[in-house]
Structure formats: C-alpha cells, structure tokens
Design a protein around this motif. Structure first.
Motif, mmCIF file in Angstrom:
data_model
loop_
_atom_site.group_PDB
_atom_site.id
_atom_site.type_symbol
_atom_site.label_atom_id
_atom_site.label_comp_id
_atom_site.label_asym_id
_atom_site.label_seq_id
_atom_site.Cartn_x
_atom_site.Cartn_y
_atom_site.Cartn_z
ATOM 1 N N ASN A 27 0.817 -1.223 0.000
ATOM 2 C CA ASN A 27 0.000 0.000 0.000
ATOM 3 C C ASN A 27 0.848 1.269 0.000
ATOM 4 N N GLY A 28 2.175 1.115 0.103
ATOM 5 C CA GLY A 28 3.078 2.257 0.030
ATOM 6 C C GLY A 28 3.149 3.110 1.283
ATOM 7 N N LEU A 29 2.539 2.672 2.369
ATOM 8 C CA LEU A 29 2.476 3.499 3.576
ATOM 9 C C LEU A 29 3.529 3.142 4.624
ATOM 10 N N CYS A 30 4.327 2.106 4.361
ATOM 11 C CA CYS A 30 5.320 1.678 5.336
ATOM 12 C C CYS A 30 6.516 1.085 4.598
ATOM 13 N N HIS A 44 9.980 3.293 8.389
ATOM 14 C CA HIS A 44 9.443 4.579 7.913
ATOM 15 C C HIS A 44 7.939 4.420 7.728
ATOM 16 N N LEU A 45 7.195 5.313 8.363
ATOM 17 C CA LEU A 45 5.739 5.283 8.261
ATOM 18 C C LEU A 45 5.257 6.547 7.560
ATOM 19 N N HIS A 46 4.336 6.375 6.656
ATOM 20 C CA HIS A 46 3.726 7.521 5.984
ATOM 21 C C HIS A 46 2.699 8.124 6.940
ATOM 22 N N PRO A 47 2.578 9.436 6.998
ATOM 23 C CA PRO A 47 1.604 10.060 7.902
ATOM 24 C C PRO A 47 0.171 9.566 7.677
ATOM 25 N N ALA A 48 -0.162 9.205 6.449
ATOM 26 C CA ALA A 48 -1.521 8.721 6.178
ATOM 27 C C ALA A 48 -1.806 7.422 6.917
ATOM 28 N N LEU A 49 -0.776 6.607 7.135
ATOM 29 C CA LEU A 49 -0.982 5.356 7.880
ATOM 30 C C LEU A 49 -1.321 5.647 9.339
ATOM 31 N N LEU A 50 -0.670 6.632 9.918
ATOM 32 C CA LEU A 50 -0.903 6.966 11.319
ATOM 33 C C LEU A 50 -2.335 7.444 11.563
ATOM 34 N N GLN A 51 -2.971 7.988 10.547
ATOM 35 C CA GLN A 51 -4.351 8.459 10.682
ATOM 36 C C GLN A 51 -5.354 7.309 10.653
ATOM 37 N N VAL A 60 0.000 -3.287 9.376
ATOM 38 C CA VAL A 60 0.852 -2.941 8.236
ATOM 39 C C VAL A 60 2.324 -3.088 8.603
ATOM 40 N N VAL A 61 2.708 -2.639 9.784
ATOM 41 C CA VAL A 61 4.108 -2.748 10.204
ATOM 42 C C VAL A 61 4.496 -4.217 10.342
ATOM 43 N N THR A 62 3.651 -5.016 10.958
ATOM 44 C CA THR A 62 3.948 -6.446 11.132
ATOM 45 C C THR A 62 4.106 -7.136 9.789
ATOM 46 N N GLU A 63 3.209 -6.863 8.873
ATOM 47 C CA GLU A 63 3.287 -7.471 7.537
ATOM 48 C C GLU A 63 4.533 -7.020 6.795
ATOM 49 N N THR A 64 4.882 -5.756 6.910
ATOM 50 C CA THR A 64 6.061 -5.237 6.209
ATOM 51 C C THR A 64 7.340 -5.806 6.812
ATOM 52 N N VAL A 65 7.387 -5.959 8.123
ATOM 53 C CA VAL A 65 8.549 -6.576 8.771
ATOM 54 C C VAL A 65 8.694 -8.018 8.295
#
Length: 145
Positions: A27-30, A44-51, A60-65
């Motif tokens: 999704n390009g957010l992490c 690196h987290l995109h601000p849109a993910l934090l919202q 998203v972080v777990t999947e990206t890791v």
C-alpha cells in the motif's frame, strides 16, 4: 583448495552479518529494513498510515517486517548458494527449512467460476454424415458429362 574455501566461508559470514533487505508495503504506507534474523534496522511510516489508527498501523508494520525479513532470508540463501554451491545450500534448507521463496511459491491456478458464472455445457459435435453426392462432384468437378 581448503584455504580458499575457508576464506569464502569467512567472507560469507561477514556478508551475512550485515545483510539487510528493505521492503515497501504494497500500500506504500510503510517501509522496513530488516535483517534475516528479523531485526528491524529502519522503519518509515507515511503520515496517512498513522491516521488509520493503532490496529491498522500494527498490521501494516507487522506485515512489512515479515516481508522484509523474508527478503533478507532469501538473499542470504542466494548468497550462500553462490559462495558454497547449490548442494550445500540444499543441505542447509533441509535442516533450516525452505527458503521464503520456495515456501510461499504458489503456482498460478485460475479461479474456479462460481456456480452462476459457470460456462455453458459444451454440446457434442454433430457427427459428419457421408454425403453420397460429394463423390459425384469430385469425379467431375466442372459438371461436364
């Protein structure tokens, strides 16, 4: 020969110690940089993910890791195969388990259509009937008698 192998093994060990892989979530957010051991070296987290809330960030972080770790492990398997040969790499896989590429590989199988979307049944072909006039045409193709 043994000295070369020892040097290659030492170089491989040094390369694997510093090996990392950087992967961006689909999704390009992490974006995560991880080692084959699962150590997170950068995040690196995109601000849109934090919202999107804590649960979405965690997923998203777990999947990206996981994706970054798998990429690093696959890279380490590839480096090992190059340095030590495919035979030893296969032996290591038999002990450590399949490489991420091999364990997640799925052949592309077309989805089965739903019952309502099923293609119509194929009708059997109409049998070819011998035409007695056909031979007469080929005996005299110009109609001359």
């Amino acid at each position: 020969m043994n000295e070369e192998r020892i040097q290659a093994t030492e170089q491989l060990r040094r390369d694997l110690e510093v090996l990392t892989a950087t992967v961006e979530h689909p999704n390009g957010l992490c974006m995560v940089t991880a080692s084959p051991k699962g150590e997170i070296r950068a995040l690196h987290l995109h601000p849109a993910l934090l919202q999107q809330g804590a649960q979405a960030v965690g997923e998203v972080v777990t999947e990206t890791v996981r994706l970054a770790t798998n990429a690093a492990v696959q890279t380490s398997f590839n480096k090992m195969a190059l340095a030590l040969g495919d035979g030893i790499a296969i032996d290591v896989e038999s002990i450590a388990g399949d490489s991420p590429f091999r364990s997640t590989w799925n052949p592309v199988v077309p989805p089965k259509p739903a019952a309502g979307d099923a293609p119509p049944e194929r009708r059997p072909r109409t049998p070819i009937v011998d035409d007695p006039d056909e031979d007469a045409f080929f005996e005299n193709p110009f109609g001359r008698r």
